[in-house]
Motif scaffolding. Structure first.
Motif, PDB file in Angstrom:
ATOM      1  N   ASP A  39       1.226  -1.060  -0.254  1.00 45.06           N
ATOM      2  CA  ASP A  39      -0.200  -0.157  -0.135  1.00 45.06           C
ATOM      3  C   ASP A  39       1.314   1.391   0.234  1.00 45.06           C
ATOM      4  OD1 ASP A  39      -1.969   2.184   0.388  1.00 45.06           O
ATOM      5  OD2 ASP A  39      -2.407   1.170   2.096  1.00 45.06           O
ATOM      6  N   ARG A  95       0.384   5.839   4.109  1.00 43.64           N
ATOM      7  CA  ARG A  95       1.543   5.971   5.306  1.00 43.64           C
ATOM      8  C   ARG A  95       0.892   4.731   6.342  1.00 43.64           C
ATOM      9  NH1 ARG A  95       2.607  10.904   4.185  1.00 43.64           N
ATOM     10  NH2 ARG A  95       0.369  11.929   3.974  1.00 43.64           N
ATOM     11  N   ASP A  96       2.235   3.999   6.623  1.00 41.79           N
ATOM     12  CA  ASP A  96       1.942   3.210   7.617  1.00 41.79           C
ATOM     13  C   ASP A  96       0.951   2.851   8.263  1.00 41.79           C
ATOM     14  OD1 ASP A  96       2.832   0.187   8.009  1.00 41.79           O
ATOM     15  OD2 ASP A  96       3.223   1.038   9.801  1.00 41.79           O
ATOM     16  N   THR A  97       0.292   3.555   9.700  1.00 43.38           N
ATOM     17  CA  THR A  97      -0.368   4.276  10.612  1.00 43.38           C
ATOM     18  C   THR A  97      -1.810   4.451  10.375  1.00 43.38           C
ATOM     19  OG1 THR A  97       1.174   5.118  11.838  1.00 43.38           O
ATOM     20  CG2 THR A  97      -1.274   5.398  13.015  1.00 43.38           C
ATOM     21  N   SER A 137      -3.324   2.676   7.592  1.00 39.17           N
ATOM     22  CA  SER A 137      -3.295   2.091   6.039  1.00 39.17           C
ATOM     23  C   SER A 137      -3.826   1.374   6.122  1.00 39.17           C
ATOM     24  CB  SER A 137      -2.144   1.725   5.398  1.00 39.17           C
ATOM     25  OG  SER A 137      -1.330   0.718   6.162  1.00 39.17           O
ATOM     26  N   ALA A 155      -3.393  -1.122   3.933  1.00 34.10           N
ATOM     27  CA  ALA A 155      -2.934  -1.954   3.923  1.00 34.10           C
ATOM     28  C   ALA A 155      -3.368  -2.822   6.046  1.00 34.10           C
ATOM     29  CB  ALA A 155      -0.880  -2.153   4.213  1.00 34.10           C
ATOM     30  N   SER A 156      -3.277  -1.504   6.885  1.00 31.35           N
ATOM     31  CA  SER A 156      -3.161  -2.042   8.750  1.00 31.35           C
ATOM     32  C   SER A 156      -4.260  -3.127   8.294  1.00 31.35           C
ATOM     33  CB  SER A 156      -3.255  -1.081   9.478  1.00 31.35           C
ATOM     34  OG  SER A 156      -2.002  -0.051   9.049  1.00 31.35           O
ATOM     35  N   LYS A 167       2.065  -9.192   6.525  1.00 34.03           N
ATOM     36  CA  LYS A 167       3.509  -8.426   6.676  1.00 34.03           C
ATOM     37  C   LYS A 167       3.124  -7.603   5.894  1.00 34.03           C
ATOM     38  CE  LYS A 167       7.956  -6.667   6.182  1.00 34.03           C
ATOM     39  NZ  LYS A 167       8.064  -6.106   7.516  1.00 34.03           N
ATOM     40  N   ARG A 168       2.786  -6.066   6.223  1.00 31.56           N
ATOM     41  CA  ARG A 168       2.582  -4.248   6.001  1.00 31.56           C
ATOM     42  C   ARG A 168       3.912  -3.761   4.577  1.00 31.56           C
ATOM     43  NH1 ARG A 168       0.536  -1.156   9.911  1.00 31.56           N
ATOM     44  NH2 ARG A 168       2.136  -2.379  10.944  1.00 31.56           N
ATOM     45  N   THR A 180       4.568  -0.571   3.212  1.00 23.90           N
ATOM     46  CA  THR A 180       4.147   0.800   3.156  1.00 23.90           C
ATOM     47  C   THR A 180       4.921   1.577   2.837  1.00 23.90           C
ATOM     48  OG1 THR A 180       3.697   0.671   5.761  1.00 23.90           O
ATOM     49  CG2 THR A 180       1.979   0.085   4.508  1.00 23.90           C
ATOM     50  N   ASN A 186       6.628   4.406   5.344  1.00 24.96           N
ATOM     51  CA  ASN A 186       6.385   5.075   6.520  1.00 24.96           C
ATOM     52  C   ASN A 186       6.441   6.308   6.753  1.00 24.96           C
ATOM     53  OD1 ASN A 186       8.207   5.649   8.731  1.00 24.96           O
ATOM     54  ND2 ASN A 186      10.168   5.533   8.104  1.00 24.96           N
ATOM     55  N   ASP A 187       5.771   7.414   8.016  1.00 26.23           N
ATOM     56  CA  ASP A 187       5.330   8.011   8.464  1.00 26.23           C
ATOM     57  C   ASP A 187       5.312   9.550   8.807  1.00 26.23           C
ATOM     58  OD1 ASP A 187       3.164   6.192   9.389  1.00 26.23           O
ATOM     59  OD2 ASP A 187       3.160   6.422  10.998  1.00 26.23           O
TER      60      ASP A 187
END
Lengths: 324, 326
Positions: free
Chosen positions: A258, A261-263, A265, A267-268, A287-288, A290, A292-293
């Motif tokens: 994705d 950004r990870d947080t 996302s 993906a999350s 595993k994501r 993505t 980085n924030d």
């Protein structure tokens, strides 16, 4: 079938829908000249009542779409770059996504908010975000992220014909990508994922522009005898959970790629859904891959380092397969 | 007061419409105090002449959007008292089946796009409805009510620009009631709000917002301008919020933000009292006529309360998502 560029497929879909639906109007910044080519030529054919440049006023534009739709028109509000949707976010978040619910279904709001999204072009932080998770969290907005010319056209037709507000996000800078597109008019139902490769060892879910590097990784691993199932959700709201769950139950391993950004996302979200629904089938941690924030950087080596790419996907594949 | 050659019947209709809003809201003030309603209510008492003066110019095909202080606009545009009351009570028989509440009363069948919890939220929506009116060419206009607080939102500048540029049939009605929530207007607002129309070349007028006839005439001019294709008008109506920003504010505010003398001054210019005096003095109505109307409205409000109280609360029937998507 003919090979077409993504932007051409979108342009033809828009043209067809304008012809088909006389209540369809499109407005936005520089849509008459068409920065990306998606609205090219439309003003000459349909006139400025239906295809019209707006001032650079995202706040009023996103709300005008709500008012014009409530008053009976089908509206495409072209927001150019996805980051500009932040500027016009109020009416999307507070009005478009809630008005039908708050009025107990008195109205439908057939609106498509369209823009490009994502990075990879040294456009820097204010033109490179992948902001689909924000829209996913609103509840009342459908979110469409096509990855091929065919899907771009078929999903756009479905988005325009949908009586609900839709955010249609086309991967930035990928307008020139070629793909097979059927000659006849076709519609791809929202909420139906596409299984792009079949496999038994691992599932990869890839979103929007991330489908290409994921596909390269999958095909590379196929030559080494690793069978990866690749799923493109195509729409994040509604999300075709069943196809993803079915695949994860089969393979027991999941990577989500994705560009957000990870947080929080997409993906999350997909990872947590699968952790809840497919826990007993999992053979390795999800595993994501993505972003980085951080803000998307300008300089090419910095930006390349931040965005998911084939190499990072390959590393994730090794990690997940080697887990015991 | 503005001159008029209205018939007695027209005058009584304006009176009835203003009084309906007043009586409904006095009831809601009482209900709020007694804890009969679940959420906050923002009352329109003192501003009735604006909603009634403007909406008397409109029909169901015209669009209005309003504010968190929106009961008055809903009723003036023809929304039903009992459907409003049941909505504020959070009942299934409410106009929005209890999904919206006080700040979101809407009835699209009557052209009421709705009240709005976002200050200035109706401005862009109405501009879009005005675009629809223009494209449909059906003789409708779009009207947005907003407060002096909303005039400080950037969206007003964007809306004045585009609606003037595109000559949209939109009427922007700023009800300057003296307060942006708990801040006196002059502490948060530079210049005159009406002047904000001038750089865009937008037509503009100020009006005494406590004079229903003056508002009526001002709205008529704006509507004719819109229908002629001459674009939008910004109207600043000067009025006064006799109640607080929100009922029950005394329970959480630690400090007074206005003095009682100011309130008294404005109560002496109350739009309904002024209008009563005017039509009685002019011989257009007898005290008995007004008493009959008052009685009928009291019955209507009591019936609406009874209807709301007897109505069930909504039950999603296991489908919480109902109404999210078509």
């Amino acid at each position: 079938m003919a090979k077409k560029r993504m932007i051409q497929a979108i342009n033809e879909a828009l043209d067809g829908e304008m012809q088909r639906d006389h209540k369809l109007i499109l407005f936005g910044e520089d849509v008459e000249i068409s920065l990306f080519g998606d609205t090219k030529g439309l003003v000459d054919k349909y006139g400025t009542d239906r295809i019209r440049n707006t001032p650079i006023s995202e706040t009023v534009m996103s709300g005008m779409a709500v008012g014009a739709a409530a008053a009976g028109f089908n509206v495409i509000c072209h927001m150019m770059f996805g980051n500009f949707m932040y500027t016009g976010f109020d009416s999307i978040a507070n009005q478009a996504s809630k008005l039908r619910y708050m009025t107990a279904g008195q109205i439908s709001l057939p609106i498509v908010y369209m823009s490009v999204f994502g990075g990879g072009r040294s456009a820097a932080a204010q033109h490179s975000d992948a902001m689909h998770p924000m829209f996913m969290n609103l509840g009342g907005i459908k979110v469409v992220t096509p990855s091929s010319p065919m899907d771009a056209a078929g999903l756009l037709r479905a988005s325009i014909r949908d009586p609900n507000p839709v955010v249609y996000l086309q991967a930035a800078g990928r307008g020139g990508e070629l793909g097979e597109v059927p000659d006849e008019e076709f519609v791809i139902e929202l909420g139906k994922a596409a299984r792009l490769r079949n496999g038994e060892d691992l599932t990869i879910v890839a979103i929007g522009a991330m489908v290409r590097p994921a596909l390269r990784s999958v095909d590379f691993h196929a030559t080494k005898g690793v069978g990866i199932e690749l799923i493109d959700p195509r729409t994040l709201v509604p999300l075709d959970k069943e196809m993803i769950f079915k695949s994860v139950r089969k393979t027991g391993r999941l990577i989500i790629v994705d560009e957000a950004r990870d947080t929080c996302s997409a993906a999350s979200h997909i990872a947590s859904l699968c952790a809840e629904e497919c826990f007993s089938a999992l053979k390795a941690p999800i595993k994501r891959v993505t972003v980085n924030d951080i803000a998307i950087p300008y300089s090419p080596p910095l930006e390349k380092n931040v965005l998911p790419n084939e190499e990072r996907i390959n590393n994730a594949v090794s990690e997940v397969l080697e887990f015991v | 007061m503005a001159d008029t050659n209205f018939s007695n019947e027209q005058m009584l209709k304006l009176y009835e419409s203003m009084l309906r809003i007043r009586k409904v809201e006095e009831q809601l003030a009482k209900d709020s105090k007694e804890g009969n309603i679940p959420g906050a209510v923002h009352l329109y008492i003192g501003q009735e002449a604006v909603a009634v003066g403007v909406c008397s110019q409109l029909s169901d095909k015209d669009w209005i959007a309003s504010t968190h202080r929106g009961h008055g606009h809903f009723l003036a545009k023809g929304g039903e008292t009992r459907l409003l009351m049941a909505e504020v009570y959070g009942r299934d028989t409410g106009i929005c089946r209890g999904r919206g509440g006080s700040m979101h009363v809407a009835d699209f069948s009557k052209g009421i796009i709705g009240a709005n919890g976002i200050v200035g939220g109706g401005i862009s929506i109405t501009t879009g409805a005005g675009l629809a009116s223009k494209l449909a060419n059906d003789g409708s206009v779009a009207v947005v009510f907003f407060g002096d607080g909303a005039a400080n939102q950037g969206v007003l500048a964007e809306a004045l620009n585009i609606s003037t540029l595109w000559q949209l049939p939109v009427i922007f009605i700023c009800e300057n009631n003296g307060f942006s929530e708990f801040s006196p207007t002059n502490t948060v607002t530079a210049g005159n709000i009406v002047d904000r129309a001038k750089p865009y070349g937008t037509a503009c007028e100020t009006v005494d917002g406590n004079d229903v006839i003056a508002v009526w005439q001002c709205a008529e001019r704006a509507k004719l301008r819109a229908l002629r294709g001459d674009g939008p008008t910004l109207i600043e109506a000067h009025t006064y919020r006799q109640r607080g920003h929100v009922e029950a504010e005394a329970t959480f505010l630690s400090k007074k933000y206005r003095d009682s003398q100011e309130i008294e001054n404005w109560v002496s210019k109350d739009p309904i009292t002024l209008f009563e005096k005017r039509i009685v003095d002019a011989g257009q109505a007898k005290i008995e006529d007004l008493q009959i109307i008052t009685k009928a409205i009291e019955v209507e409000v009591n019936e609406a309360i009874e209807f709301a109280e007897k109505s069930p609360y909504p039950d999603s029937g296991g489908n919480e998502q109902q109404y999210m998507f078509t």
